[in-house]
Design an enzyme around this catalytic site. Structure first.
Site, PDB file in Angstrom:
ATOM      1  CE1 TYR A 164      -4.333  -1.499   0.808  1.00  0.00           C
ATOM      2  CE2 TYR A 164      -2.870  -3.150   1.752  1.00  0.00           C
ATOM      3  CZ  TYR A 164      -4.118  -2.776   1.292  1.00  0.00           C
ATOM      4  OH  TYR A 164      -5.146  -3.683   1.304  1.00  0.00           O
TER       5      TYR A 164
ATOM      6  CE1 TYR B  13      -1.809  -7.177   4.164  1.00  0.00           C
ATOM      7  CE2 TYR B  13      -2.454  -6.740   1.884  1.00  0.00           C
ATOM      8  CZ  TYR B  13      -2.705  -6.654   3.243  1.00  0.00           C
ATOM      9  OH  TYR B  13      -3.857  -6.055   3.682  1.00  0.00           O
TER      10      TYR B  13
ATOM     11  NE  ARG C 139      -6.946  -9.659   4.677  1.00  0.00           N
ATOM     12  CZ  ARG C 139      -8.082  -9.041   4.355  1.00  0.00           C
ATOM     13  NH1 ARG C 139      -8.131  -7.723   4.338  1.00  0.00           N
ATOM     14  NH2 ARG C 139      -9.156  -9.741   4.028  1.00  0.00           N
TER      15      ARG C 139
ATOM     16  CG  HIS D  46      -8.230  -7.287   0.284  1.00  0.00           C
ATOM     17  ND1 HIS D  46      -7.013  -7.868   0.562  1.00  0.00           N
ATOM     18  CD2 HIS D  46      -8.269  -6.137   1.021  1.00  0.00           C
ATOM     19  CE1 HIS D  46      -6.347  -7.132   1.423  1.00  0.00           C
ATOM     20  NE2 HIS D  46      -7.087  -6.060   1.723  1.00  0.00           N
TER      21      HIS D  46
ATOM     22  CG  HIS E  14      -9.659  -1.926   1.517  1.00  0.00           C
ATOM     23  ND1 HIS E  14      -9.902  -2.340   2.806  1.00  0.00           N
ATOM     24  CD2 HIS E  14      -8.450  -2.421   1.182  1.00  0.00           C
ATOM     25  CE1 HIS E  14      -8.879  -3.063   3.237  1.00  0.00           C
ATOM     26  NE2 HIS E  14      -7.984  -3.128   2.262  1.00  0.00           N
TER      27      HIS E  14
END
Length: 271
Positions: A127, A179, A189, A192, A194
């Protein structure tokens, strides 16, 4: 915004934290089949620790220079490039589109003017956020190869879309990388997206959507990650509710890029 830097705190935040939105209500309905969409609702998912707040970005991205807007609202709905950059984002291009609906007293109507913020990791699984600084290099749990969670300077990382008069929305992004959260216990995870959906006078909705589809690279491995994810597989959700957070992607017949995929998801807001 407070960041959790140790692994235990981060795991707990990801599992149970709803950030500042913990008291807000909302429901979401998935699926392209109308009957299924009207029958099945899903609860919100956690905001997560990497929402693009002011001052949190490692590299600030602001395509709209109106500084009255928070940074999370300053970008458009195409995350595959940044205005003014010559390059484009690395990774498999995907489109997600659908409608926002509002259900009230037994009636359901399209919701125009709803603001949707979407954010996701780069293809490397990183991120653009100062709080994302753990496990920047790790071994792939299957191949054993080293995975580098690098920053993509041409990826927009977050964007905003306003629904039209019929409640339609769309985003273009790339398939996020996976990650690690707890490598000792095998928790990584899965890819995905958000979402934060806001409409005037309606409680805000926050959720996450996941991936499946035979045309997605490493789909088999991604399904293994989906099966083990402690957020997607929340025991408070039925198996049917969990599966309705996983969006199937298919080749996009309208996209010049033959590798682009498209998925459909409808959000339904209610009190």
């Amino acid at each position: 915004m407070r960041h959790n830097t140790d692994s235990s705190s981060r795991r707990n935040f990801l599992k149970t934290g709803l950030g500042a939105l913990g008291g807000l209500a909302g429901t979401l309905v998935a699926g392209s089949a109308w009957g299924q969409a009207m029958r099945l609702t899903t609860p919100r998912q956690t905001l997560g620790p990497f929402f693009p707040d002011e001052g949190d970005a490692v590299h600030e991205i602001r395509e709209n220079l109106d500084f009255r807007l928070p940074i999370s609202e300053a970008n458009d709905n195409d995350l595959t490039f940044i205005q003014g950059h010559a390059g484009t984002a690395t990774g498999q291009v995907i489109h997600i589109e659908g409608k926002v609906w509002f259900r009230w007293q037994g009636e359901i109507k399209p919701q125009p003017g709803a603001a949707i913020i979407m954010w996701n990791a780069a293809a490397s699984g990183r991120y653009n956020h100062r709080g994302d600084r753990e496990a920047m290099r790790f071994k792939h749990p299957v191949s054993g190869e080293w995975v580098e969670r690098t920053h993509d300077e041409h990826f927009q990382y977050w964007g905003r879309c306003i629904t039209d008069e019929e409640g339609n929305y769309s985003f273009k992004t790339i398939l996020p990388g996976f990650y690690p959260v707890d490598m000792k216990n095998g928790w990584y995870r899965p890819p995905h997206l958000h979402f934060m959906v806001t409409a005037p006078g309606i409680p805000q909705l926050v959720t996450q959507l996941y991936f499946k589809g035979e045309h997605i690279a490493d789909n088999g491995f991604i399904q293994q990650l989906n099966a083990r994810d402690l957020i997607l597989r929340d025991r408070k959700l039925t198996a049917e509710e969990q599966e309705n957070l996983i969006v199937e992607y298919r080749p996009d017949p309208s996209e010049e890029n033959a590798d682009a995929l498209i998925g459909n998801y409808d959000f339904v807001l209610s009190f």
